[in-house]
Motif scaffolding. Structure first.
Motif, PDB file in Angstrom:
ATOM      1  N   ASP A  55       0.842  -1.207   0.000  1.00 41.28           N
ATOM      2  CA  ASP A  55       0.000   0.000   0.000  1.00 41.28           C
ATOM      3  C   ASP A  55       0.870   1.247   0.000  1.00 41.28           C
ATOM      4  N   CYS A  56       1.882   1.254   0.863  1.00 44.05           N
ATOM      5  CA  CYS A  56       2.753   2.430   0.959  1.00 44.05           C
ATOM      6  C   CYS A  56       3.546   2.618  -0.324  1.00 44.05           C
ATOM      7  N   GLU A  57       4.074   1.552  -0.862  1.00 46.51           N
ATOM      8  CA  GLU A  57       4.853   1.651  -2.096  1.00 46.51           C
ATOM      9  C   GLU A  57       4.036   2.266  -3.227  1.00 46.51           C
ATOM     10  N   LYS A  58       2.771   1.863  -3.321  1.00 48.29           N
ATOM     11  CA  LYS A  58       1.930   2.351  -4.404  1.00 48.29           C
ATOM     12  C   LYS A  58       1.307   3.720  -4.115  1.00 48.29           C
ATOM     13  N   TYR A  59       0.796   3.898  -2.903  1.00 49.88           N
ATOM     14  CA  TYR A  59      -0.047   5.059  -2.634  1.00 49.88           C
ATOM     15  C   TYR A  59       0.633   6.205  -1.886  1.00 49.88           C
ATOM     16  N   CYS A  60       1.900   6.050  -1.522  1.00 54.00           N
ATOM     17  CA  CYS A  60       2.635   7.174  -0.932  1.00 54.00           C
ATOM     18  C   CYS A  60       3.589   7.714  -1.983  1.00 54.00           C
ATOM     19  N   ALA A  61       3.521   9.005  -2.217  1.00 55.76           N
ATOM     20  CA  ALA A  61       4.363   9.646  -3.228  1.00 55.76           C
ATOM     21  C   ALA A  61       5.834   9.510  -2.850  1.00 55.76           C
ATOM     22  N   GLU A  62       6.691   9.584  -3.843  1.00 56.74           N
ATOM     23  CA  GLU A  62       8.131   9.476  -3.587  1.00 56.74           C
ATOM     24  C   GLU A  62       8.631  10.601  -2.685  1.00 56.74           C
ATOM     25  N   PRO A  78      12.616  16.811  18.041  1.00 58.65           N
ATOM     26  CA  PRO A  78      12.200  18.190  18.314  1.00 58.65           C
ATOM     27  C   PRO A  78      10.826  18.482  17.697  1.00 58.65           C
ATOM     28  N   LEU A  79      10.050  19.234  18.443  1.00 59.13           N
ATOM     29  CA  LEU A  79       8.737  19.631  17.939  1.00 59.13           C
ATOM     30  C   LEU A  79       8.918  20.497  16.702  1.00 59.13           C
ATOM     31  N   GLY A  80       8.023  20.311  15.742  1.00 62.81           N
ATOM     32  CA  GLY A  80       8.058  21.085  14.513  1.00 62.81           C
ATOM     33  C   GLY A  80       8.855  20.439  13.398  1.00 62.81           C
ATOM     34  N   GLU A  81       9.698  19.467  13.710  1.00 64.56           N
ATOM     35  CA  GLU A  81      10.453  18.772  12.660  1.00 64.56           C
ATOM     36  C   GLU A  81       9.600  17.669  12.049  1.00 64.56           C
ATOM     37  N   PRO A  82       9.877  17.306  10.801  1.00 57.55           N
ATOM     38  CA  PRO A  82       9.155  16.165  10.240  1.00 57.55           C
ATOM     39  C   PRO A  82       9.367  14.919  11.107  1.00 57.55           C
ATOM     40  N   THR A  83       8.315  14.176  11.300  1.00 60.50           N
ATOM     41  CA  THR A  83       8.394  12.951  12.082  1.00 60.50           C
ATOM     42  C   THR A  83       9.053  11.864  11.242  1.00 60.50           C
ATOM     43  N   PHE A  84       8.551  11.693  10.026  1.00 58.10           N
ATOM     44  CA  PHE A  84       9.129  10.758   9.067  1.00 58.10           C
ATOM     45  C   PHE A  84       9.355  11.566   7.796  1.00 58.10           C
ATOM     46  N   ALA A  85      10.600  11.972   7.579  1.00 57.17           N
ATOM     47  CA  ALA A  85      10.921  12.923   6.522  1.00 57.17           C
ATOM     48  C   ALA A  85      10.887  12.321   5.125  1.00 57.17           C
ATOM     49  N   THR A  86      10.896  10.986   5.033  1.00 55.70           N
ATOM     50  CA  THR A  86      10.863  10.343   3.721  1.00 55.70           C
ATOM     51  C   THR A  86       9.912   9.154   3.747  1.00 55.70           C
ATOM     52  N   LYS A  87       9.565   8.726   2.579  1.00 62.17           N
ATOM     53  CA  LYS A  87       8.715   7.543   2.425  1.00 62.17           C
ATOM     54  C   LYS A  87       9.393   6.319   3.064  1.00 62.17           C
ATOM     55  N   GLN A 146      -2.098   9.860  -4.879  1.00 61.65           N
ATOM     56  CA  GLN A 146      -1.145   9.370  -3.898  1.00 61.65           C
ATOM     57  C   GLN A 146      -1.110  10.320  -2.708  1.00 61.65           C
ATOM     58  N   ILE A 147      -0.707   9.792  -1.568  1.00 64.35           N
ATOM     59  CA  ILE A 147      -0.550  10.610  -0.366  1.00 64.35           C
ATOM     60  C   ILE A 147       0.837  11.244  -0.416  1.00 64.35           C
ATOM     61  N   LYS A 148       0.847  12.565  -0.386  1.00 65.11           N
ATOM     62  CA  LYS A 148       2.113  13.302  -0.426  1.00 65.11           C
ATOM     63  C   LYS A 148       2.550  13.719   0.973  1.00 65.11           C
ATOM     64  N   SER A 149       1.583  14.022   1.833  1.00 64.32           N
ATOM     65  CA  SER A 149       1.925  14.450   3.189  1.00 64.32           C
ATOM     66  C   SER A 149       0.828  14.065   4.168  1.00 64.32           C
ATOM     67  N   LEU A 150       1.270  13.844   5.395  1.00 69.99           N
ATOM     68  CA  LEU A 150       0.351  13.617   6.506  1.00 69.99           C
ATOM     69  C   LEU A 150       0.715  14.605   7.604  1.00 69.99           C
ATOM     70  N   ASP A 151      -0.275  15.301   8.112  1.00 70.65           N
ATOM     71  CA  ASP A 151      -0.122  16.141   9.291  1.00 70.65           C
ATOM     72  C   ASP A 151      -1.105  15.587  10.312  1.00 70.65           C
ATOM     73  N   VAL A 152      -0.564  15.009  11.383  1.00 67.21           N
ATOM     74  CA  VAL A 152      -1.369  14.236  12.322  1.00 67.21           C
ATOM     75  C   VAL A 152      -1.150  14.753  13.741  1.00 67.21           C
ATOM     76  N   GLU A 153      -2.212  15.005  14.454  1.00 64.20           N
ATOM     77  CA  GLU A 153      -2.123  15.337  15.876  1.00 64.20           C
ATOM     78  C   GLU A 153      -3.229  14.592  16.610  1.00 64.20           C
ATOM     79  N   PHE A 154      -2.924  14.180  17.835  1.00 63.51           N
ATOM     80  CA  PHE A 154      -3.880  13.391  18.619  1.00 63.51           C
ATOM     81  C   PHE A 154      -3.618  13.581  20.097  1.00 63.51           C
TER      82      PHE A 154
END
Length: 171
Positions: A55-62, A78-87, A146-154
């Protein structure tokens, strides 16, 4: 006299206007339909709740990126940095994480390339519902969305309790 001044003014204004011919608008950028947005939300749910690398290989953008200060607090980033900066970083993290039973509560907004949704996950030691919001950025490549970005808070405190952790309120 006034009439000739008006004619001169109108003639000068007409000369200042662009004289090109009207051309058809460029092909507009594709925009998500509600049905396509619902499909992307289901893919997002699977990426978190029932991870399968295909799923990730197909539906997450490079150029995929995931940002979440809620997760950053758990993994000491650190807060504000990308959590997962790459696919690839996201894929590696999902392979090492247990699945979480994410339930989509509502898709709140669908824009041309963005989806806003609310969800909850109830699991683990405390078995309490941790509510969250996600903004999914998309792109249409290779003929599909495809999913290019996720911004998630919980609610990370409830998530911590569900994972068997604890906290002390000092007030």
């Amino acid at each position: 006299m006034r009439f000739s001044s008006l004619i001169a003014l109108l003639a000068g204004t007409a000369l200042a206007l662009p004289t090109g011919t009207l051309t058809p608008r460029q092909e507009e950028q594709a925009c998500l339909t509600k049905d396509e947005a619902a499909e992307i939300v289901e893919i997002y749910r699977r990426l978190i709740a029932e991870y399968d690398p295909t799923d990730c290989e197909k539906y997450c953008a490079e150029d995929f990126v995931d940002r979440s200060d809620s997760i950053n607090t758990f993994i000491h980033k650190p807060l504000g940095e990308p959590t997962f900066a790459t696919k690839q970083i996201f894929m590696d993290a999902q392979l090492s994480n247990p699945p979480f039973p994410v339930v989509i509560d509502h898709i709140d907004a669908v824009d041309c390339e963005a989806i806003a949704l609310r969800w909850h996950a109830t699991f683990g030691a405390a078995n309490l519902p941790s509510r969250g919001i996600t903004i999914i950025g998309t792109t249409k490549r290779e003929g599909y969305w495809q999913i290019k970005s996720l911004d998630v808070e919980f609610n990370s405190l409830i998530w911590l309790l569900n994972m068997g952790g604890s906290y002390v309120w000092e007030g």
